[in-house]
Design a protein around this motif. Structure first.
Motif, PDB file in Angstrom:
ATOM      1  N   GLU A  47       0.839  -1.203   0.000  1.00  0.00           N
ATOM      2  CA  GLU A  47       0.000   0.000   0.000  1.00  0.00           C
ATOM      3  C   GLU A  47       0.873   1.252   0.000  1.00  0.00           C
ATOM      4  O   GLU A  47       0.585   2.232  -0.722  1.00  0.00           O
ATOM      5  CB  GLU A  47      -0.912   0.002   1.230  1.00  0.00           C
ATOM      6  CG  GLU A  47      -1.987   1.069   1.233  1.00  0.00           C
ATOM      7  CD  GLU A  47      -3.197   0.687   0.391  1.00  0.00           C
ATOM      8  OE1 GLU A  47      -4.073   1.541   0.236  1.00  0.00           O
ATOM      9  OE2 GLU A  47      -3.245  -0.449  -0.125  1.00  0.00           O
ATOM     10  N   GLN A  48       1.927   1.236   0.783  1.00  0.00           N
ATOM     11  CA  GLN A  48       2.839   2.373   0.835  1.00  0.00           C
ATOM     12  C   GLN A  48       3.543   2.594  -0.498  1.00  0.00           C
ATOM     13  O   GLN A  48       3.721   3.740  -0.933  1.00  0.00           O
ATOM     14  CB  GLN A  48       3.859   2.163   1.957  1.00  0.00           C
ATOM     15  CG  GLN A  48       3.262   2.223   3.359  1.00  0.00           C
ATOM     16  CD  GLN A  48       4.212   1.692   4.424  1.00  0.00           C
ATOM     17  OE1 GLN A  48       5.334   1.258   4.126  1.00  0.00           O
ATOM     18  NE2 GLN A  48       3.772   1.724   5.675  1.00  0.00           N
ATOM     19  N   TRP A  50       2.329   1.801  -3.421  1.00  0.00           N
ATOM     20  CA  TRP A  50       1.334   2.353  -4.346  1.00  0.00           C
ATOM     21  C   TRP A  50       1.105   3.829  -4.078  1.00  0.00           C
ATOM     22  O   TRP A  50       1.056   4.648  -5.007  1.00  0.00           O
ATOM     23  CB  TRP A  50       0.022   1.575  -4.209  1.00  0.00           C
ATOM     24  CG  TRP A  50      -1.098   2.191  -4.987  1.00  0.00           C
ATOM     25  CD1 TRP A  50      -1.249   2.229  -6.347  1.00  0.00           C
ATOM     26  CD2 TRP A  50      -2.227   2.893  -4.450  1.00  0.00           C
ATOM     27  NE1 TRP A  50      -2.401   2.895  -6.680  1.00  0.00           N
ATOM     28  CE2 TRP A  50      -3.018   3.309  -5.544  1.00  0.00           C
ATOM     29  CE3 TRP A  50      -2.641   3.182  -3.147  1.00  0.00           C
ATOM     30  CZ2 TRP A  50      -4.199   4.021  -5.367  1.00  0.00           C
ATOM     31  CZ3 TRP A  50      -3.822   3.892  -2.973  1.00  0.00           C
ATOM     32  CH2 TRP A  50      -4.589   4.296  -4.079  1.00  0.00           C
ATOM     33  N   GLU A  51       0.964   4.197  -2.798  1.00  0.00           N
ATOM     34  CA  GLU A  51       0.731   5.596  -2.445  1.00  0.00           C
ATOM     35  C   GLU A  51       1.898   6.479  -2.863  1.00  0.00           C
ATOM     36  O   GLU A  51       1.706   7.649  -3.216  1.00  0.00           O
ATOM     37  CB  GLU A  51       0.485   5.721  -0.943  1.00  0.00           C
ATOM     38  CG  GLU A  51      -0.860   5.149  -0.500  1.00  0.00           C
ATOM     39  CD  GLU A  51      -1.042   5.190   1.003  1.00  0.00           C
ATOM     40  OE1 GLU A  51      -0.047   5.458   1.710  1.00  0.00           O
ATOM     41  OE2 GLU A  51      -2.186   4.962   1.464  1.00  0.00           O
ATOM     42  N   SER A  57      -1.774   0.244  -9.286  1.00  0.00           N
ATOM     43  CA  SER A  57      -2.767  -0.429  -8.448  1.00  0.00           C
ATOM     44  C   SER A  57      -2.907  -1.902  -8.808  1.00  0.00           C
ATOM     45  O   SER A  57      -3.209  -2.726  -7.941  1.00  0.00           O
ATOM     46  CB  SER A  57      -4.125   0.274  -8.567  1.00  0.00           C
ATOM     47  OG  SER A  57      -4.644   0.167  -9.873  1.00  0.00           O
ATOM     48  N   ARG A 178      -8.898   8.833  -6.144  1.00  0.00           N
ATOM     49  CA  ARG A 178      -7.733   8.703  -7.016  1.00  0.00           C
ATOM     50  C   ARG A 178      -7.970   7.835  -8.249  1.00  0.00           C
ATOM     51  O   ARG A 178      -7.532   8.178  -9.343  1.00  0.00           O
ATOM     52  CB  ARG A 178      -6.577   8.139  -6.177  1.00  0.00           C
ATOM     53  CG  ARG A 178      -5.250   8.037  -6.882  1.00  0.00           C
ATOM     54  CD  ARG A 178      -4.166   7.730  -5.869  1.00  0.00           C
ATOM     55  NE  ARG A 178      -2.905   7.407  -6.482  1.00  0.00           N
ATOM     56  CZ  ARG A 178      -1.787   7.140  -5.812  1.00  0.00           C
ATOM     57  NH1 ARG A 178      -1.808   7.157  -4.481  1.00  0.00           N
ATOM     58  NH2 ARG A 178      -0.673   6.866  -6.436  1.00  0.00           N
TER      59      ARG A 178
END
Length: 248
Positions: A47-48, A50-51, A57, A178
């Motif tokens: 997740e980090q 991707w952010e 994604s 997003r």
């Protein structure tokens, strides 16, 4: 006779609604909820990444779903706890009444979306999303039938590609965040909430802000009436000129 012929051949431009699910129809992000409940160590790191923009994604979700440790019964119990905007059913019915096709287009999980819709008595709404597949008693995998190798965001579902495939003429996008940024730039109008409002302002995209679906039938009405006024005005002018040109 001439007036009737003009009205019968003047077809209004059609619209297609593309509606996001997570955070738009549902109050919580479904995938994040499942990962919080059943995710093994490592999904937060993905997740980090991707952010931070290091991975798309599609890569992020494929890795995260592979880290789910849950039986189908446990998965269903968790999905049963998730709620949707109570005004969505009315809006879906209204869109159907106005003959405006509605598609749910999500970079989330098709199984989860369909389960939640069915639990809320909703059926017949096409769902375009990533395909959740059970590979053993407690393990899962994700397939990407709507992936576009050319997608600049590396999404599992390329919403821009879907928009081009399903829209007959004009696109109305409904979203919140997003995953909706890119497709909103190719939409003819956006119903936006949360961070999508700021993005539409920044990009100069035509939009209407909303908080919940209870206000959307009226917004849709306004959009359709505006379309009819713009489209029918030249026809009405033609009719008037034709009448005035008739010999007395």
């Amino acid at each position: 006779m001439t007036i009737n012929a003009i009205h019968s051949t003047a077809a209004l431009p059609s619209w297609t609604i593309l509606c996001d699910f997570d955070g738009t129809i549902s109050f919580k992000d479904v995938t994040d909820t499942l990962l919080d409940a059943f995710g093994m160590s490592g999904w937060q790191h993905l997740e980090q990444q991707w952010e931070a923009g290091d991975i798309g994604s599609r890569e992020c979700m494929a890795g995260q779903i592979a880290l789910l440790d849950a039986s189908r019964r446990e998965l269903n119990e968790c999905l049963s706890s998730l709620t949707i905007d109570p005004g969505f059913a009315e809006f879906a019915a209204y869109a159907h009444k106005r003959k405006v096709p509605l598609h749910i287009v999500s970079d989330g999980l098709d199984y989860a979306i369909n389960f939640i819709l069915q639990a809320n008595g909703l059926s017949g709404i096409p769902v375009i999303a990533n395909s959740l597949r059970q590979v053993s008693e407690r393990r899962w995998a994700l397939d990407f039938p709507y992936h576009n190798p050319q997608c600049l965001k590396g999404s599992g579902v390329c919403k821009c590609g879907v928009a081009k495939a399903v829209a007959v003429n004009k696109i109305l996008m409904i979203g919140d965040g997003r995953s909706d940024f890119c497709v909103s730039q190719v939409a003819d109008h956006v119903f936006a909430k949360k961070s999508l409002v700021d993005e539409c302002r920044r990009m100069g995209v035509p939009f209407s802000a909303f908080r919940d679906f209870s206000t959307l039938p009226a917004l849709l009405d306004g959009l359709l009436e505006q379309r009819e006024r713009v489209y029918l005005a030249p026809v009405e002018q033609l009719i008037i000129r034709g009448m005035c040109d008739q010999p007395s």
